[in-house]
Design a protein around this motif. Structure first.
Motif, PDB file in Angstrom:
ATOM      1  N   GLU A  45       0.944  -1.267   0.146  1.00 60.05           N
ATOM      2  CA  GLU A  45       0.130  -0.080  -0.012  1.00 60.05           C
ATOM      3  C   GLU A  45       0.910   1.260   0.061  1.00 60.05           C
ATOM      4  N   GLU A  75      -4.517   5.243   0.091  1.00 64.01           N
ATOM      5  CA  GLU A  75      -3.487   4.124   0.266  1.00 64.01           C
ATOM      6  C   GLU A  75      -2.747   4.173   1.527  1.00 64.01           C
ATOM      7  N   TYR A 107       6.980  -6.680  -1.205  1.00 66.20           N
ATOM      8  CA  TYR A 107       5.785  -5.721  -1.546  1.00 66.20           C
ATOM      9  C   TYR A 107       5.656  -6.159  -3.065  1.00 66.20           C
ATOM     10  N   VAL A 128      -5.068  -2.560 -11.810  1.00 62.77           N
ATOM     11  CA  VAL A 128      -4.201  -2.983 -10.571  1.00 62.77           C
ATOM     12  C   VAL A 128      -5.211  -2.911  -9.380  1.00 62.77           C
ATOM     13  N   ALA A 132      -6.548  -6.009  -7.196  1.00 68.01           N
ATOM     14  CA  ALA A 132      -6.418  -6.039  -5.700  1.00 68.01           C
ATOM     15  C   ALA A 132      -7.871  -6.281  -5.208  1.00 68.01           C
ATOM     16  N   LEU A 139     -10.561 -11.674   1.174  1.00 65.52           N
ATOM     17  CA  LEU A 139      -9.800 -11.647   2.546  1.00 65.52           C
ATOM     18  C   LEU A 139     -10.577 -11.048   3.757  1.00 65.52           C
ATOM     19  N   MET A 197       0.052 -10.179 -10.328  1.00 65.24           N
ATOM     20  CA  MET A 197      -0.142  -9.666  -8.979  1.00 65.24           C
ATOM     21  C   MET A 197      -0.551 -10.732  -8.028  1.00 65.24           C
ATOM     22  N   GLY A 199       0.270 -13.864  -7.817  1.00 64.66           N
ATOM     23  CA  GLY A 199       1.477 -14.726  -7.382  1.00 64.66           C
ATOM     24  C   GLY A 199       1.543 -15.750  -8.264  1.00 64.66           C
ATOM     25  N   THR A 208       0.072 -21.391  -0.426  1.00 70.65           N
ATOM     26  CA  THR A 208      -1.338 -21.324  -0.501  1.00 70.65           C
ATOM     27  C   THR A 208      -2.205 -22.535   0.060  1.00 70.65           C
ATOM     28  N   LYS A 217      -6.190 -17.588   3.297  1.00 73.57           N
ATOM     29  CA  LYS A 217      -6.904 -17.123   1.860  1.00 73.57           C
ATOM     30  C   LYS A 217      -7.822 -18.075   1.604  1.00 73.57           C
ATOM     31  N   ASN A 221      -4.054 -18.814  -6.013  1.00 70.79           N
ATOM     32  CA  ASN A 221      -3.559 -17.619  -6.944  1.00 70.79           C
ATOM     33  C   ASN A 221      -4.345 -17.802  -8.207  1.00 70.79           C
TER      34      ASN A 221
HETATM   35  N1  BYC Z   1       4.449  -9.655  -5.748  1.00 77.04           N
HETATM   36  O1  BYC Z   1       3.091 -19.010  -1.928  1.00 77.04           O
HETATM   37  P1  BYC Z   1       2.901 -17.718  -2.714  1.00 77.04           P
HETATM   38  C1  BYC Z   1      -2.652  -3.458  -3.390  1.00 77.04           C
HETATM   39  C2  BYC Z   1       5.778 -13.930  -3.327  1.00 77.04           C
HETATM   40  S1  BYC Z   1      -1.679  -4.425  -4.389  1.00 77.04           S
HETATM   41  C3  BYC Z   1       5.447 -10.003  -4.735  1.00 77.04           C
HETATM   42  O2  BYC Z   1       1.722 -17.713  -3.573  1.00 77.04           O
HETATM   43  P2  BYC Z   1       1.103 -16.283  -0.768  1.00 77.04           P
HETATM   44  C4  BYC Z   1      -2.736  -2.150  -3.932  1.00 77.04           C
HETATM   45  C5  BYC Z   1       5.037 -14.261  -1.755  1.00 77.04           C
HETATM   46  O3  BYC Z   1       5.040 -13.231  -0.880  1.00 77.04           O
HETATM   47  C6  BYC Z   1      -1.446  -5.973  -3.819  1.00 77.04           C
HETATM   48  N2  BYC Z   1       5.909 -11.140  -4.095  1.00 77.04           N
HETATM   49  O4  BYC Z   1       2.415 -16.613  -1.446  1.00 77.04           O
HETATM   50  C7  BYC Z   1      -3.621  -1.849  -4.987  1.00 77.04           C
HETATM   51  C8  BYC Z   1       6.022 -15.595  -1.463  1.00 77.04           C
HETATM   52  O5  BYC Z   1       7.292 -14.977  -0.965  1.00 77.04           O
HETATM   53  P3  BYC Z   1       7.584 -15.356   0.722  1.00 77.04           P
HETATM   54  C9  BYC Z   1      -1.123  -6.288  -2.355  1.00 77.04           C
HETATM   55  C10 BYC Z   1       4.880 -11.921  -4.263  1.00 77.04           C
HETATM   56  O6  BYC Z   1       1.468 -15.327   0.346  1.00 77.04           O
HETATM   57  C11 BYC Z   1      -3.481  -0.570  -5.715  1.00 77.04           C
HETATM   58  C12 BYC Z   1       6.397 -16.212  -2.786  1.00 77.04           C
HETATM   59  O7  BYC Z   1       6.242 -15.192  -3.752  1.00 77.04           O
HETATM   60  N3  BYC Z   1      -2.067  -7.115  -1.915  1.00 77.04           N
HETATM   61  O8  BYC Z   1      -2.748  -3.800  -2.434  1.00 77.04           O
HETATM   62  O9  BYC Z   1       0.328 -17.504  -0.381  1.00 77.04           O
HETATM   63  C13 BYC Z   1      -2.879   0.463  -5.067  1.00 77.04           C
HETATM   64  C14 BYC Z   1       5.394 -17.474  -3.076  1.00 77.04           C
HETATM   65  O10 BYC Z   1       4.059 -16.970  -3.217  1.00 77.04           O
HETATM   66  C15 BYC Z   1       3.805 -11.782  -5.298  1.00 77.04           C
HETATM   67  C16 BYC Z   1      -1.766  -8.128  -0.968  1.00 77.04           C
HETATM   68  O11 BYC Z   1      -0.770  -8.233  -0.377  1.00 77.04           O
HETATM   69  C17 BYC Z   1       3.648 -10.476  -5.722  1.00 77.04           C
HETATM   70  N4  BYC Z   1       2.475 -10.236  -6.733  1.00 77.04           N
HETATM   71  O12 BYC Z   1       0.417 -15.620  -1.657  1.00 77.04           O
HETATM   72  C18 BYC Z   1      -2.015   0.497  -3.845  1.00 77.04           C
HETATM   73  C19 BYC Z   1      -2.951  -9.119  -0.649  1.00 77.04           C
HETATM   74  N5  BYC Z   1       2.938 -12.978  -5.308  1.00 77.04           N
HETATM   75  O13 BYC Z   1       6.809 -14.440   1.589  1.00 77.04           O
HETATM   76  C20 BYC Z   1      -2.191  -1.013  -3.469  1.00 77.04           C
HETATM   77  C21 BYC Z   1      -2.519 -10.084   0.403  1.00 77.04           C
HETATM   78  C22 BYC Z   1       3.699 -13.814  -4.733  1.00 77.04           C
HETATM   79  O14 BYC Z   1       7.842 -16.871   1.015  1.00 77.04           O
HETATM   80  N6  BYC Z   1      -1.752 -11.266   0.055  1.00 77.04           N
HETATM   81  N7  BYC Z   1       4.584 -13.148  -3.958  1.00 77.04           N
HETATM   82  O15 BYC Z   1       9.102 -14.645   0.490  1.00 77.04           O
HETATM   83  C23 BYC Z   1      -2.001 -12.104  -0.572  1.00 77.04           C
HETATM   84  O16 BYC Z   1      -3.149 -12.299  -0.957  1.00 77.04           O
HETATM   85  C24 BYC Z   1      -1.018 -13.353  -1.051  1.00 77.04           C
HETATM   86  O17 BYC Z   1       0.222 -13.019  -0.087  1.00 77.04           O
HETATM   87  C25 BYC Z   1      -0.451 -13.407  -2.323  1.00 77.04           C
HETATM   88  C26 BYC Z   1       0.675 -14.512  -2.376  1.00 77.04           C
HETATM   89  C27 BYC Z   1      -1.598 -13.797  -3.348  1.00 77.04           C
HETATM   90  C28 BYC Z   1       0.120 -11.817  -2.794  1.00 77.04           C
END
Ligand code: BYC
Length: 312
Positions: A45, A75, A107, A128, A132, A139, A197, A199, A208, A217, A221
Motif C-alpha cells: 500500500e 492508500e 511488497y 491494478v 487488488a 480476505l 500480482m 502470485g 497457498t 486465503k 492464486n
Molecule cells: N509480488 O506462496 P505464494 C494493493 C511472493 S496491491 C511480490 O503464492 P502467498 C494495492 C510471496 O510473498 C497487492 N511477491 O504466497 C493496489 C512468497 O514469498 P515469501 C497487495 C509475491 O502469500 C493498488 C512467494 O512469492 N495485496 O494492495 O500465499 C494501490 C510465493 O508466493 C507476489 C496483497 O498483498 C507478488 N505479486 O500468496 C495500492 C494481498 N505474489 O513471502 C495498493 C494479500 C507472491 O515466501 N496477499 N509473492 O518470501 C495475498 O493475498 C498473498 O500474499 C499473495 C501471495 C496472493 C500476494
C-alpha cells in the motif's frame, strides 16, 4: 492447558469459521504466516502510493487532481490499518518498516514498473486496483479478525479507485486517436504485470495450501487470476481496446477465458529486487523515512509531555 489441546481448539474454531482474535492462542506458524502476508500487504500500500503520487501535479484537470490525491491518501490509510492489524500479532511497526527499507521484506511486484503517461493512472486504477479487489474481497472473510475487518474498509475504497481508473480509460478511449493510442499502450504495458500480482501458479505457490487450510486465503492464486481475466475481458471490449494476448479466447467448455503463458522469469526477477523500479521505490521510501524523522521526534516529545502532565 497443553499445546495439543490448544491446537485442537484452534483447529475446531477454524473448521467452524469462528474468527481468531489477537488474545486467542494460535500456532506459531499461523502467526508468522499472517505477519508475513499482512506486512507485505501494508508495504504494498505505501509503496503503491509512489507511482501515482508522481502524477498528482500533472493530472489534466482539477477534478482528476482531487481524485488522484484522494486515492493516494486512501492508500496511506490502508497501510496504517494493515500495520495496526499486524501489530496485534506482537510485532513492532518500526521493525516491519526497517525490513522494508533494507530490502528484506517483499511488497507487490506491480509497483516496480514505471508510470510513463497519464493513461497509466487509468490502467492502474482499472487493472491494478481491479486485481487488488479480486484478491481482497475474499480476505474480508479471512480467519484472523483484525485483518478481515481492515479489509472491509480497504475494499470499499478500492472499488472507488477501480471506477475512477476505468472512467479515465473510458474518457481516453472515446477521445482523439492520440488519446486512444495512449490508453492502448497503457493496457499493453500493465496487462501482464497485473496477472502476475496474483502470485505464482498454484503448482509453484509455497504457502497457498496451508493458508487455505487456515482460512487466511479463500481462493488459490490461479482461481483468482482466472476470475480477474473473466471479469476484465468484457470491460476491455467495452472500451474498444485489445488485450495484448493472442491466445486469449473464450472456452465454451470450461466457461472461462483461456489465456497465454505468463512470463514467470520476469515475475521472479522483479520480486528478487531486479525489476525496472525496485531501486527507485526503495530509495524513495528510505528518503521519506529519513526526512520524516523530525515528525516522529516531535510526536514522541508531545506524547511524553502529555503523559508527564497527566501523571503530575
Ligand atoms: N509480488 O506462496 P505464494 C494493493 C511472493 S496491491 C511480490 O503464492 P502467498 C494495492 C510471496 O510473498 C497487492 N511477491 O504466497 C493496489 C512468497 O514469498 P515469501 C497487495 C509475491 O502469500 C493498488 C512467494 O512469492 N495485496 O494492495 O500465499 C494501490 C510465493 O508466493 C507476489 C496483497 O498483498 C507478488 N505479486 O500468496 C495500492 C494481498 N505474489 O513471502 C495498493 C494479500 C507472491 O515466501 N496477499 N509473492 O518470501 C495475498 O493475498 C498473498 O500474499 C499473495 C501471495 C496472493 C500476494
Amino acid at each position: 492447558m497443553d499445546t495439543a489441546l490448544l491446537e485442537q481448539r484452534f483447529n475446531e474454531k477454524i473448521d467452524r469459521d469462528v474468527r481468531i482474535e489477537p488474545k486467542d492462542w494460535m500456532p506459531d506458524h499461523y502467526r508468522k504466516t499472517l505477519i508475513r502476508q499482512i506486512s507485505q500487504h501494508a508495504h504494498s500500500e505505501i509503496v503503491g502510493m509512489l507511482p501515482e503520487a508522481n502524477w498528482i501535479t500533472r493530472a489534466p484537470s482539477l477534478r482528476r487532481k482531487a481524485a488522484a490525491l484522494a486515492k493516494v491518501q486512501d492508500e496511506a490509510g490502508h497501510g496504517l490499518y494493515l500495520y495496526s492489524a499486524c501489530e496485534t500479532l506482537g510485532v513492532e511497526r518500526d521493525d516491519l518498516l526497517s525490513d522494508l527499507h533494507s530490502g528484506k521484506a517483499k511488497y507487490s511486484s506491480i509497483f516496480n514498473y514505471p508510470t510513463l503517461s497519464w493513461a497509466d493512472m487509468g490502467a492502474i486504477g482499472w487493472l491494478v486496483d481491479g486485481a487488488a479487489i479480486m484478491n481482497q474481497v475474499p480476505l474480508c472473510r479471512a480467519s484472523y479478525g483484525p485483518y478481515a475487518r481492515a479489509m472491509v474498509r480497504v475494499c470499499k475504497e478500492e472499488s472507488f479507485h477501480q471506477r475512477q481508473g476505468y472512467e479515465i480509460m473510458l474518457t481516453l478511449s472515446k477521445g482523439s486517436e492520440v488519446q486512444k493510442k495512449m490508453a492502448q499502450d497503457a493496457l499493453n504495458r500493465w496487462w501482464w504485470p497485473s496477472l502476475m500480482m496474483f502470485g505464482p501458479t498454484d503448482a509453484e505457490s509455497k504457502h497457498t495450501e496451508q493458508s487455505m487450510r487456515w482460512g487466511i486465503k479463500r481462493f488459490t492464486n490461479d482461481e483468482l487470476r482466472q476470475k480477474f481475466v473473466d471479469a476484465t475481458v468484457p470491460q476491455a471490449d467495452l472500451l474498444g481496446l485489445t488485450i495484448p494476448d493472442k491466445d486469449l479466447k473464450w472456452n465454451e467448455e470450461r466457461g472461462h477465458y483461456d489465456f497465454g503463458a505468463i512470463n514467470w522469469d520476469e515475475f521472479f526477477n522483479v520480486i528478487s529486487g531486479n525489476g525496472p523500479c525496485n531501486k527507485q521505490r526503495l530509495d524513495a521510501r528510505n528518503k521519506a523515512w529519513e526526512e520524516g524523522a523530525w515528525v516522529r521526534e516531535a510526536a514522541n516529545a508531545y506524547a511524553e509531555k502529555k503523559a508527564k502532565r497527566k501523571a503530575a
